[in-house]
Write a protein that holds these residues in place. Structure first.
Motif, PDB file in Angstrom:
ATOM      1  N   ILE A   1       4.707  23.117  63.588  1.00 45.48           N
ATOM      2  CA  ILE A   1       3.461  22.512  64.083  1.00 45.48           C
ATOM      3  C   ILE A   1       3.549  22.270  65.586  1.00 45.48           C
ATOM      4  CG2 ILE A   1       2.070  20.402  64.030  1.00 45.48           C
ATOM      5  CD1 ILE A   1       2.531  20.336  61.008  1.00 45.48           C
ATOM      6  N   ILE A   2       4.688  21.770  66.044  1.00 44.67           N
ATOM      7  CA  ILE A   2       4.864  21.539  67.485  1.00 44.67           C
ATOM      8  C   ILE A   2       4.840  22.862  68.246  1.00 44.67           C
ATOM      9  CG2 ILE A   2       6.510  20.735  69.226  1.00 44.67           C
ATOM     10  CD1 ILE A   2       7.322  18.563  67.167  1.00 44.67           C
ATOM     11  N   GLY A   3       5.539  23.871  67.732  1.00 48.55           N
ATOM     12  CA  GLY A   3       5.563  25.172  68.403  1.00 48.55           C
ATOM     13  C   GLY A   3       4.204  25.851  68.429  1.00 48.55           C
ATOM     14  N   GLY A   4       3.468  25.790  67.317  1.00 43.87           N
ATOM     15  CA  GLY A   4       2.126  26.362  67.295  1.00 43.87           C
ATOM     16  C   GLY A   4       1.181  25.635  68.240  1.00 43.87           C
TER      17      GLY A   4
ATOM     18  N   PRO B   1       3.799  31.942  76.624  1.00 44.34           N
ATOM     19  CA  PRO B   1       4.105  30.665  75.959  1.00 44.34           C
ATOM     20  C   PRO B   1       5.519  30.668  75.366  1.00 44.34           C
ATOM     21  CG  PRO B   1       2.641  31.958  74.601  1.00 44.34           C
ATOM     22  CD  PRO B   1       2.799  32.710  75.884  1.00 44.34           C
ATOM     23  N   PHE B   2       6.519  30.607  76.250  1.00 40.40           N
ATOM     24  CA  PHE B   2       7.910  30.769  75.825  1.00 40.40           C
ATOM     25  C   PHE B   2       8.369  29.641  74.912  1.00 40.40           C
ATOM     26  CE2 PHE B   2      12.436  30.028  76.454  1.00 40.40           C
ATOM     27  CZ  PHE B   2      12.932  31.233  76.008  1.00 40.40           C
ATOM     28  N   TRP B   3       8.154  28.402  75.324  1.00 37.30           N
ATOM     29  CA  TRP B   3       8.668  27.274  74.530  1.00 37.30           C
ATOM     30  C   TRP B   3       7.949  27.145  73.198  1.00 37.30           C
ATOM     31  CZ3 TRP B   3      13.229  26.101  75.756  1.00 37.30           C
ATOM     32  CH2 TRP B   3      13.650  26.179  77.070  1.00 37.30           C
ATOM     33  N   GLY B   4       6.666  27.437  73.157  1.00 32.95           N
ATOM     34  CA  GLY B   4       5.942  27.426  71.888  1.00 32.95           C
ATOM     35  C   GLY B   4       6.477  28.464  70.925  1.00 32.95           C
ATOM     36  N   GLY B   5       6.770  29.660  71.436  1.00 33.14           N
ATOM     37  CA  GLY B   5       7.331  30.707  70.592  1.00 33.14           C
ATOM     38  C   GLY B   5       8.732  30.384  70.123  1.00 33.14           C
ATOM     39  N   LEU B   6       9.535  29.770  70.999  1.00 30.91           N
ATOM     40  CA  LEU B   6      10.908  29.435  70.626  1.00 30.91           C
ATOM     41  C   LEU B   6      10.954  28.336  69.569  1.00 30.91           C
ATOM     42  CD1 LEU B   6      13.870  30.089  71.335  1.00 30.91           C
ATOM     43  CD2 LEU B   6      13.769  28.170  72.922  1.00 30.91           C
ATOM     44  N   VAL B   7      10.150  27.309  69.735  1.00 30.61           N
ATOM     45  CA  VAL B   7      10.122  26.221  68.751  1.00 30.61           C
ATOM     46  C   VAL B   7       9.538  26.715  67.428  1.00 30.61           C
ATOM     47  CG1 VAL B   7       9.200  23.916  68.284  1.00 30.61           C
ATOM     48  CG2 VAL B   7      10.057  24.447  70.539  1.00 30.61           C
TER      49      VAL B   7
END
Length: 136
Positions: A105-108, A18-24
């Motif tokens: 919240i968005i990243g999680g 989950p790259f984008w979730g971790g980055l955000v």
């Protein structure tokens, strides 16, 4: 040639977690950690609000990259990131002036919703459609 190979490896690594979730989440955690604390020095912290900002922002910022290296724990980490982000609204200067809370919240949520790709499955459009009038 070598850079094409490294970019291909990077793309496979990025898609396998989950790259984008971790980055955000990392960006949101750093915002909660650094944005409110930017106006204070180390010697004059504002008490519980400063400590909570460092604690909650640091935990969120650590859980973002942790979701990259432990993708099988994405559900637990995604829920924990969202809960910590909601707690930062109350305990840490409106969650990094709302910016860090919303990013977290968005990243999680992205980390929670990510699913690993299945290598053996074929895309739905490549499967033959059944002929009309036949039953499986």
């Amino acid at each position: 040639m070598r850079s094409e190979l490294s970019w291909a490896r990077w793309g496979r690594w990025r898609r396998s977690r989950p790259f984008w979730g971790g980055l955000v989440s990392l960006a949101g955690g750093l915002t909660i950690l650094l944005l409110p604390a930017n106006y204070f020095t180390v010697l004059a912290l504002p008490g519980v609000a400063g400590l909570a900002g460092f604690l909650l922002g640091g935990l969120i910022a650590a859980m973002g990259p942790l979701s990259w290296f432990l993708p099988e724990q994405r559900v637990v980490l995604g829920i924990a990131i969202v809960l910590l982000a909601l707690a930062s609204f109350v305990y840490s200067n409106l969650g990094g002036f709302l910016i860090g809370m919303l990013l977290s919240i968005i990243g999680g949520s992205l980390a929670f919703a990510w699913k690993p790709s299945t290598q053996g499955s074929t895309p739905p459009h490549s499967q033959p459609s059944p002929t009309p009038g036949t039953y499986p």
